[in-house]
Design a protein around this motif. Structure first.
Motif, mmCIF file in Angstrom:
data_model
loop_
_atom_site.group_PDB
_atom_site.id
_atom_site.type_symbol
_atom_site.label_atom_id
_atom_site.label_comp_id
_atom_site.label_asym_id
_atom_site.label_seq_id
_atom_site.Cartn_x
_atom_site.Cartn_y
_atom_site.Cartn_z
ATOM 1 N N LYS A 216 24.607 34.221 37.647
ATOM 2 C CA LYS A 216 23.311 34.659 37.103
ATOM 3 C C LYS A 216 23.472 35.845 36.147
ATOM 4 O O LYS A 216 22.784 35.942 35.137
ATOM 5 N N GLN A 217 24.375 36.752 36.480
ATOM 6 C CA GLN A 217 24.554 37.967 35.678
ATOM 7 C C GLN A 217 25.583 37.793 34.563
ATOM 8 O O GLN A 217 25.869 38.735 33.834
ATOM 9 N N ASN A 218 26.141 36.570 34.468
ATOM 10 C CA ASN A 218 27.143 36.289 33.434
ATOM 11 C C ASN A 218 28.343 37.224 33.531
ATOM 12 O O ASN A 218 28.905 37.655 32.521
ATOM 13 N N MET A 219 28.718 37.551 34.761
ATOM 14 C CA MET A 219 29.909 38.370 34.984
ATOM 15 C C MET A 219 31.125 37.459 34.941
ATOM 16 O O MET A 219 31.192 36.467 35.663
ATOM 17 N N ILE A 220 32.067 37.775 34.084
ATOM 18 C CA ILE A 220 33.269 36.944 33.947
ATOM 19 C C ILE A 220 34.419 37.660 34.631
ATOM 20 O O ILE A 220 34.971 38.629 34.118
ATOM 21 N N LEU A 221 34.767 37.201 35.844
ATOM 22 C CA LEU A 221 35.830 37.826 36.627
ATOM 23 C C LEU A 221 36.991 36.853 36.769
ATOM 24 O O LEU A 221 36.781 35.664 37.009
ATOM 25 N N ASN A 222 38.234 37.367 36.637
ATOM 26 C CA ASN A 222 39.364 36.493 36.922
ATOM 27 C C ASN A 222 39.552 36.400 38.441
ATOM 28 O O ASN A 222 38.855 37.069 39.206
ATOM 29 N N ASP A 223 40.503 35.585 38.868
ATOM 30 C CA ASP A 223 40.642 35.298 40.298
ATOM 31 C C ASP A 223 40.854 36.548 41.139
ATOM 32 O O ASP A 223 40.216 36.736 42.174
ATOM 33 N N TYR A 224 41.793 37.407 40.708
ATOM 34 C CA TYR A 224 42.103 38.554 41.557
ATOM 35 C C TYR A 224 41.005 39.604 41.523
ATOM 36 O O TYR A 224 40.804 40.340 42.495
ATOM 37 N N GLU A 225 40.252 39.695 40.424
ATOM 38 C CA GLU A 225 39.104 40.606 40.398
ATOM 39 C C GLU A 225 38.008 40.098 41.338
ATOM 40 O O GLU A 225 37.393 40.884 42.069
ATOM 41 N N TYR A 226 37.765 38.799 41.317
ATOM 42 C CA TYR A 226 36.753 38.214 42.200
ATOM 43 C C TYR A 226 37.167 38.409 43.663
ATOM 44 O O TYR A 226 36.354 38.821 44.500
ATOM 45 N N GLN A 227 38.430 38.116 43.974
ATOM 46 C CA GLN A 227 38.916 38.270 45.341
ATOM 47 C C GLN A 227 38.791 39.721 45.807
ATOM 48 O O GLN A 227 38.390 39.999 46.939
ATOM 49 N N SER A 228 39.143 40.637 44.921
ATOM 50 C CA SER A 228 39.092 42.055 45.259
ATOM 51 C C SER A 228 37.660 42.503 45.564
ATOM 52 O O SER A 228 37.403 43.230 46.530
ATOM 53 N N LEU A 229 36.698 42.050 44.748
ATOM 54 C CA LEU A 229 35.295 42.404 44.963
ATOM 55 C C LEU A 229 34.771 41.768 46.253
ATOM 56 O O LEU A 229 34.030 42.390 47.018
ATOM 57 N N LEU A 230 35.170 40.518 46.514
ATOM 58 C CA LEU A 230 34.765 39.841 47.738
ATOM 59 C C LEU A 230 35.250 40.610 48.971
ATOM 60 O O LEU A 230 34.480 40.842 49.914
ATOM 61 N N VAL A 231 36.505 41.010 48.961
ATOM 62 C CA VAL A 231 37.065 41.753 50.099
ATOM 63 C C VAL A 231 36.337 43.088 50.275
ATOM 64 O O VAL A 231 36.002 43.481 51.397
ATOM 65 N N HIS A 232 36.086 43.776 49.171
ATOM 66 C CA HIS A 232 35.352 45.051 49.255
ATOM 67 C C HIS A 232 33.991 44.865 49.924
ATOM 68 O O HIS A 232 33.607 45.652 50.802
ATOM 69 N N LEU A 233 33.256 43.839 49.516
ATOM 70 C CA LEU A 233 31.921 43.599 50.072
ATOM 71 C C LEU A 233 31.990 43.261 51.557
ATOM 72 O O LEU A 233 31.168 43.730 52.352
ATOM 73 N N LEU A 234 32.973 42.445 51.941
ATOM 74 C CA LEU A 234 33.124 42.089 53.356
ATOM 75 C C LEU A 234 33.370 43.328 54.206
ATOM 76 O O LEU A 234 32.769 43.507 55.279
#
Length: 638
Positions: A216-234
């Motif tokens: 929705k926000q048109n954020m373009i994240l590569n795999d390791y950036e997405y994984q890193s953000l996911l882990v932070h949120l968890l």
């Protein structure tokens, strides 16, 4: 057949031991110490275990003065494991998984945890847990953190919230992205929900929310950036539920991505019934700033402007794919480096160990960026850079192995086309550049040709030439090509080049109390033997401060090529292991290569060297060796 908890544990111990590369049978006494019962009880359990595994075409072997082990194929071992009735609330874990879970439990608790609590939770005896704690304490010491042990109370880690989350990020990332998620013959592990510190339901829900948000926000994240953000949120959600909040008020001064951060927090609050305080929203904001919105077309306009990267690659060697890949990676990483937001690379250790040459190239590159931007780039980021270098080296190896060939026949038509089609289908390393008639061949510039395949007699020339019938057999064609180009992979000893770097005079057995002294001791020996020049020792120590070269019980410090007189590998076998980064090291390999060693030879050396370093049985023999000569013979395969 019903097995009790202890019998299941014994089966898992025996199976895990069977899977060790250098496994030795275990004695009844060793088994009794692992499960904290008498040897008499062990022998009773073994009768039950023997009957149980018989049904899976495996055998429990008990040999006097040798030990106890399970005999059977990997497929049958897998059947044994999958046949065990695992209770839902029970944890039957391999050592590494259990240690990760114990570590994350300590990190999530501010209170003391007793050894008995951990022993009961993971169904192992106190001694096993104490060994786990020793391993965790070593990891913590390597980053300057002490584990508190208090008699009658237990153990705990005293950390501030920022430190706690930083370490938790590494642990949870390893669990999520470096774990085997299915049972298979190559990894005999039983993976279930109990092997994760965070529930699968939570992971799935947060992943959905984050994925929808980035779209929705048109954020373009590569795999390791997405994984890193996911882990932070968890981790943030788990800690917020415990009433533990990050201290990040000073991050709220920027408006960049603040609106988006509030949107993401609101989405998570709706889905997971949790409330994000403002400092936690600012912490999300920091991660979004570090990732940023990366537009491919915008980045592409900057290609060619990075003189720092281009200058480094001119000396290393590169192709367009390496240059653009590194530039895009670095472009997306600069915000993280400047803000001090680190990502976790779950494959870091494997990359450092297996792709040591590529990692060394990445270390040298990151040093330039650290100096320019006055920042610190960790090993996780450096390992991702190393993957770009390794991919380039693989492309170059593939290119170097391609044989450029021409086919010559009387007319260049008919049967020669059939021969070309066969070569294309059956010889992936032979590329037919041209099909030439005899007259065309006489005018052809063969400067970049490695091989001529001809169906007619030609005047003798300098380019290797083979003569074949258009309907030559595949085997005959293969043999003729191999002989013509002197295929070294078939005709030479692969270990010959590596063995030439091993000399008994450069091998030492001694005792030191620090990794710096280990480098100095081995470096002094190599200087004395005229392998190294003055200055090499300090350069190797300086290199270790950039990134430790230790893994498992081995370390591989490097000498700067400008200080090397003769390419050699020095070896120091330590009588007692020393702390080296996060590892206890027993064997040191001091790598001294001159700068003029061709890449093809380096590839061959490192291929053999990796075989040595990954051979745990061989390393154990070296650790047990009592002389330089025996170590030399072991390394040379004698």
């Amino acid at each position: 057949m019903d097995l009790n908890k202890r019998q299941i544990q014994l089966i898992l111990i025996l199976v895990e031991n069977k899977r060790e590369p250098d496994y030795l049978p275990l004695s009844a006494k060793e088994l009794s110490s692992k499960v904290n019962v008498s040897t008499k009880t062990i022998y009773k359990d073994l009768l039950v275990i023997g009957d149980y595994i018989d049904q899976y075409k495996a055998q429990l072997v008990k040999k006097p003065r040798i030990g106890i082990y399970i005999k059977g194929s990997d497929r049958n071992l897998l059947k044994i494991l999958t046949g065990i009735d695992l209770k839902k609330d029970s944890q039957y874990l391999d050592k590494e998984t259990r240690r990760e879970l114990v570590f994350s439990k300590l990190l999530n608790s501010d209170e003391f945890i007793t050894i008995q609590d951990l022993s009961d939770k993971y169904y192992v005896n106190r001694q096993v847990i104490l060994e786990d704690i020793d391993d965790i304490e070593l990891r913590l010491k390597s980053i300057g953190i002490n584990l508190q042990r208090k008699s009658g109370k237990g153990i705990r880690v005293e950390l501030n919230e920022n430190q706690r989350r930083k370490i938790l990020t590494q642990v949870i990332s390893r669990q999520l992205f470096n774990a085997t998620t299915t049972i298979n013959e190559h990894s005999l592990r039983i993976i279930n929900d109990n092997k994760l510190s965070i529930s699968k339901e939570m992971i799935t829900e947060v992943d959905k929310v984050l994925s929808n948000f980035t779209n929705k926000q048109n954020m373009i994240l590569n795999d390791y950036e997405y994984q890193s953000l996911l882990v932070h949120l968890l981790i943030a959600i788990e800690r917020i539920k415990l009433g533990k909040f990050i201290n990040s008020d000073h991050w709220g001064h920027s408006e960049t991505y603040l609106v988006e951060s509030k949107v993401l927090a609101k989405d998570l609050e709706k889905k997971l019934n949790v409330k994000f305080p403002k400092q936690e929203i600012y912490y999300i904001q920091l991660h979004l700033i570090a990732a940023g919105k990366k537009r491919t077309n915008k980045i592409a306009t900057d290609l060619g402007k990075n003189t720092l990267l281009h200058g480094y690659l001119k000396d290393f060697g590169y192709d367009k794919q390496l240059y653009e890949g590194l530039l895009l990676h670095i472009n997306s990483s600069l915000n993280r480096w400047k803000l001090g937001v680190s990502i976790t690379n779950p494959y870091k250790d494997s990359i450092i160990q297996k792709y040591s040459y590529a990692f060394e190239a990445a270390v040298n590159l990151k040093k330039l960026y650290e100096q320019k931007y006055h920042t610190k780039i960790n090993d996780d980021e450096t390992a991702y850079l190393a993957l770009h270098f390794e991919a380039f080296l693989e492309r170059r190896r593939a290119s170097n192995n391609i044989i450029q060939a021409v086919i010559v026949c009387s007319t260049g038509l008919g049967t020669s086309q059939l021969l070309a089609a066969r070569i294309k289908r059956e010889f992936s390393n032979v590329k037919v550049k041209e099909i030439l008639s005899y007259n065309e061949y006489l005018k052809f510039d063969a400067k970049n040709i490695d091989l001529i395949i001809s169906t007619i007699e030609l005047d003798e020339g300098v380019i290797p030439t083979i003569y074949v019938s258009p309907v030559v057999s595949t085997e005959e064609l293969k043999n003729k090509i191999r002989m013509a180009i002197n295929d070294k992979s078939e005709l030479t000893d692969d270990n010959l080049l590596f063995n030439s770097l091993i000399s008994e005079r450069n091998i030492l057995i001694s005792k030191v109390d620090s990794w710096e002294k280990a480098i100095r001791m081995l470096g002094n020996l190599l200087e004395k033997n005229n392998v190294l020049q003055k200055g090499s020792i300090e350069s190797a120590i300086k290199r270790e401060h950039l990134s430790f070269t230790s893994f498992k019980n081995i370390s591989t410090p490097h000498a700067n090529p400008k200080y090397v007189n003769e390419s050699q590998i020095g070896v120091l076998k330590l009588e007692k292991p020393v702390v080296w980064g996060e590892q206890l090291v027993s064997v040191v390999f001091f790598i001294a290569f001159k700068g003029d060693v061709p890449q093809a030879k380096l590839d061959e050396i490192y291929d053999r060297f990796w075989d040595v370093l990954s051979n745990e049985k061989l390393i154990k023999k070296i650790i047990l060796s009592g002389s330089s000569k025996s170590i030399s013979n072991l390394l040379k395969g004698k």
